[in-house]
Design a protein around this motif. Sequence first.
Motif, PDB file in Angstrom:
ATOM      1  N   TRP A  74       0.871  -1.130  -0.034  1.00 38.92           N
ATOM      2  CA  TRP A  74       0.018  -0.121   0.033  1.00 38.92           C
ATOM      3  C   TRP A  74       0.910   1.151   0.036  1.00 38.92           C
ATOM      4  N   ARG A  75       0.424   2.635   0.017  1.00 42.76           N
ATOM      5  CA  ARG A  75       1.172   3.637  -0.045  1.00 42.76           C
ATOM      6  C   ARG A  75       0.569   4.725   1.009  1.00 42.76           C
ATOM      7  N   ALA A  76       0.221   4.428   2.036  1.00 43.77           N
ATOM      8  CA  ALA A  76      -0.377   5.182   3.146  1.00 43.77           C
ATOM      9  C   ALA A  76       0.737   6.428   3.532  1.00 43.77           C
ATOM     10  N   GLY A 123       4.082  16.979  -4.063  1.00 41.98           N
ATOM     11  CA  GLY A 123       3.316  16.653  -5.314  1.00 41.98           C
ATOM     12  C   GLY A 123       3.314  15.038  -5.651  1.00 41.98           C
ATOM     13  N   TYR A 124       2.166  14.725  -6.549  1.00 43.98           N
ATOM     14  CA  TYR A 124       2.429  13.058  -6.778  1.00 43.98           C
ATOM     15  C   TYR A 124       3.502  12.940  -7.697  1.00 43.98           C
ATOM     16  N   LEU A 125       3.860  13.644  -8.584  1.00 40.45           N
ATOM     17  CA  LEU A 125       4.874  13.567  -9.525  1.00 40.45           C
ATOM     18  C   LEU A 125       6.386  13.983  -8.728  1.00 40.45           C
ATOM     19  N   GLY A 180      -0.012  -3.867 -14.859  1.00 41.50           N
ATOM     20  CA  GLY A 180       0.538  -2.657 -14.899  1.00 41.50           C
ATOM     21  C   GLY A 180       1.557  -2.217 -13.834  1.00 41.50           C
ATOM     22  N   TYR A 181       1.498  -3.182 -12.695  1.00 45.32           N
ATOM     23  CA  TYR A 181       2.372  -3.175 -11.718  1.00 45.32           C
ATOM     24  C   TYR A 181       3.415  -4.277 -11.660  1.00 45.32           C
ATOM     25  N   GLY A 182       3.766  -4.730 -12.836  1.00 48.91           N
ATOM     26  CA  GLY A 182       4.530  -5.922 -13.053  1.00 48.91           C
ATOM     27  C   GLY A 182       5.635  -5.429 -13.796  1.00 48.91           C
ATOM     28  N   ALA A 231       2.140  -0.680 -20.505  1.00 48.02           N
ATOM     29  CA  ALA A 231       2.407   0.677 -20.703  1.00 48.02           C
ATOM     30  C   ALA A 231       1.950   1.495 -19.705  1.00 48.02           C
ATOM     31  N   HIS A 232       2.377   1.363 -18.486  1.00 47.43           N
ATOM     32  CA  HIS A 232       1.818   2.124 -17.185  1.00 47.43           C
ATOM     33  C   HIS A 232       2.830   3.235 -17.163  1.00 47.43           C
ATOM     34  N   VAL A 233       4.001   2.973 -17.098  1.00 51.89           N
ATOM     35  CA  VAL A 233       5.379   3.728 -17.055  1.00 51.89           C
ATOM     36  C   VAL A 233       6.415   2.948 -17.493  1.00 51.89           C
ATOM     37  N   VAL A 257      -2.998   2.383 -22.312  1.00 51.85           N
ATOM     38  CA  VAL A 257      -1.718   3.104 -22.160  1.00 51.85           C
ATOM     39  C   VAL A 257      -1.872   4.272 -21.318  1.00 51.85           C
ATOM     40  N   PHE A 258      -0.888   4.537 -20.396  1.00 48.06           N
ATOM     41  CA  PHE A 258      -1.144   5.829 -19.737  1.00 48.06           C
ATOM     42  C   PHE A 258      -0.339   6.978 -20.481  1.00 48.06           C
ATOM     43  N   VAL A 259      -1.126   7.645 -21.048  1.00 51.39           N
ATOM     44  CA  VAL A 259      -0.635   8.523 -21.992  1.00 51.39           C
ATOM     45  C   VAL A 259      -0.509  10.177 -21.153  1.00 51.39           C
ATOM     46  N   LEU A 272      -7.326   3.960 -22.929  1.00 55.01           N
ATOM     47  CA  LEU A 272      -6.398   4.805 -22.330  1.00 55.01           C
ATOM     48  C   LEU A 272      -6.604   5.636 -21.404  1.00 55.01           C
ATOM     49  N   HIS A 273      -5.499   5.580 -20.431  1.00 55.36           N
ATOM     50  CA  HIS A 273      -5.452   6.727 -19.337  1.00 55.36           C
ATOM     51  C   HIS A 273      -5.076   8.363 -20.132  1.00 55.36           C
ATOM     52  N   ALA A 274      -6.143   9.182 -20.241  1.00 55.61           N
ATOM     53  CA  ALA A 274      -5.745  10.455 -21.123  1.00 55.61           C
ATOM     54  C   ALA A 274      -6.126  11.542 -20.393  1.00 55.61           C
ATOM     55  N   ASP A 275      -5.228  12.537 -20.633  1.00 48.10           N
ATOM     56  CA  ASP A 275      -5.500  13.766 -20.063  1.00 48.10           C
ATOM     57  C   ASP A 275      -5.625  13.873 -18.680  1.00 48.10           C
ATOM     58  N   GLN A 276      -5.006  13.268 -17.746  1.00 51.30           N
ATOM     59  CA  GLN A 276      -5.319  13.084 -16.340  1.00 51.30           C
ATOM     60  C   GLN A 276      -4.560  14.307 -15.708  1.00 51.30           C
ATOM     61  N   LEU A 277      -3.495  14.231 -15.906  1.00 42.98           N
ATOM     62  CA  LEU A 277      -2.562  15.359 -15.263  1.00 42.98           C
ATOM     63  C   LEU A 277      -2.128  16.505 -16.057  1.00 42.98           C
ATOM     64  N   ASP A 281     -10.003   7.495 -20.375  1.00 47.00           N
ATOM     65  CA  ASP A 281     -10.415   7.473 -19.094  1.00 47.00           C
ATOM     66  C   ASP A 281      -9.412   8.614 -18.202  1.00 47.00           C
ATOM     67  N   HIS A 282     -10.062   9.258 -17.015  1.00 43.62           N
ATOM     68  CA  HIS A 282      -9.616  10.551 -16.440  1.00 43.62           C
ATOM     69  C   HIS A 282     -10.278  11.705 -17.084  1.00 43.62           C
ATOM     70  N   LEU A 283      -9.354  12.279 -17.951  1.00 41.29           N
ATOM     71  CA  LEU A 283      -9.798  13.133 -18.772  1.00 41.29           C
ATOM     72  C   LEU A 283     -10.386  14.517 -18.223  1.00 41.29           C
ATOM     73  N   THR A 315     -14.081   3.380 -10.149  1.00 40.40           N
ATOM     74  CA  THR A 315     -13.214   3.638  -9.114  1.00 40.40           C
ATOM     75  C   THR A 315     -11.779   4.173  -9.305  1.00 40.40           C
ATOM     76  N   ASP A 316     -11.157   3.416 -10.441  1.00 36.37           N
ATOM     77  CA  ASP A 316      -9.635   3.643 -10.542  1.00 36.37           C
ATOM     78  C   ASP A 316      -9.081   2.806  -9.499  1.00 36.37           C
ATOM     79  N   PHE A 317      -9.866   1.716  -8.625  1.00 39.06           N
ATOM     80  CA  PHE A 317      -9.113   1.248  -7.479  1.00 39.06           C
ATOM     81  C   PHE A 317      -7.521   0.839  -7.765  1.00 39.06           C
ATOM     82  N   GLY A 330      -2.243   4.029  -5.132  1.00 35.10           N
ATOM     83  CA  GLY A 330      -1.776   5.525  -5.190  1.00 35.10           C
ATOM     84  C   GLY A 330      -2.866   6.352  -5.145  1.00 35.10           C
ATOM     85  N   SER A 331      -3.438   6.907  -6.504  1.00 34.07           N
ATOM     86  CA  SER A 331      -4.320   7.950  -6.597  1.00 34.07           C
ATOM     87  C   SER A 331      -5.875   7.438  -6.414  1.00 34.07           C
ATOM     88  N   ALA A 332      -6.225   6.214  -6.049  1.00 35.08           N
ATOM     89  CA  ALA A 332      -7.568   5.995  -5.496  1.00 35.08           C
ATOM     90  C   ALA A 332      -7.588   4.618  -4.796  1.00 35.08           C
TER      91      ALA A 332
END
Length: 408
Positions: free
Chosen positions: A79-81, A92-94, A142-144, A175-177, A212-214, A240-245, A263-265, A314-316, A319-321
């Motif tokens: 987890w990331r409490a 910041g998240y980044l 995406g976490y491997g 293609a998460h990071v 893909v996390f774009v 795709l994860h798009a236009d989140q940040l 998704d996100h947007l 949810t984006d469970f 980190g962010s959710a």
Amino acid sequence: MSVLRNIGLLATCRPEGGQGDIHPIPNAAVAWDADTIRWVGPEAELPAEFAGGDTLDAGGRLVVPGLVDCHTHLAFGGWRADEFELRLQGVGYLDIARAGGGIMSTVRATRAATDAELLDRATAALEGMRRLGVTTVECKSGYGLDLETELRLLRVYRTLAATQPSRIVPTFLGAHVVPAEHRADRQAYLRLLLDEMIPTVAAAKLAVCCDVFVEDTAFSVDEARDIFRAGRAAGLAPKLHADQLSAGGGAELAAEVGAWSADHLECSSDAGIAAMAAAGVVAVSLPIATLYLRQQPMPARKFIGAGVPVAVATDFNPGSAPSWDLPLAMMLACHLQRMTPTEALKGATSIAARAVGLQGKAGEVSVGCRADLAVIDSPDVNHWLYHFRPNACVLTVAAGRVAWQAAR
Ligand code: DI6
Ligand code: FE
């Protein structure tokens, strides 16, 4: 044969009509055979052939389709409490990601976890979701971020699909990071994705979609286009994860490649919204992530006004959710995104089903659909999301069987 009777209000959530059209039937009944719905209508018209089977009583309550969570990162280690507290202190998240935390911290914990640990935790999460009325779940890897661990995550989802009453839609998110060990040579990671990971995942039929996390900090539009091309060639549908940040052309790319969803947007441009409308791409809103990252909300009213259907998920993820509570996401979609309760419900049922390629199969109470139902202890949808409780769902039916029942 089974029948659910004494439904005060049945929100069928059939897909036709607008975002808020849930096609309700008062004083309804639903009948099913094995795992498939056979009859839906006013209880007074229930045909005699359906009246004699196993009977469940909704107690005059609201009944909705089994909810569809169309965007989760279900399986991960750790987890990331600690980062939650840091972000509250203003880091910041980044900045956390640049310091080696963020997604890479979960990648390390996931690689270190055993298959049994990953499976146990994902099983518990799915069960928690069923208690809330959620019966279909899209699950991303995406976490491997190496071939072996990505395959292990997708095999966890295959095991869940075979052993759990929930319906699983597996998505490959290699293609998460770019993982830390490839930062010096990102081309090498892209080749690994295109030449090894995608073909191996697709050949083993371990995923339905390719995500893909774009984002500036993840993958560019041009890189994502190549990844989607390879995914399509292997039979994986783009998402795709798009236009989140930042506004990075993600919505426009979703339209170009005919993605099932973007998704996100939170940061999409008007041109991106118009392109998604023209291409028929579903917009998936993720208000729990918006809240945890304290961002400006996704402009749902603009999307709906432009004719883009808006799903709610949810984006469970750790980190962010860090919550799998889809009714919570629906309540937040009302508050943050100014959606009405019925719009949020349609976004978590038939519109969400469309975002995962299950239109006409899940997320609605219609003849021929899987018998997935949730009995909600409220008179109507508005009251449900207004009077928010730890769990208003008192009975869940998944694939025709009782999968959760509250103690009386
Ligand atoms: N966007 C998100 O919100 C998650 N992944 C992504 O691409 C967050 C991932 C994380 O922080 O672990
Ligand atoms: Fe996500």
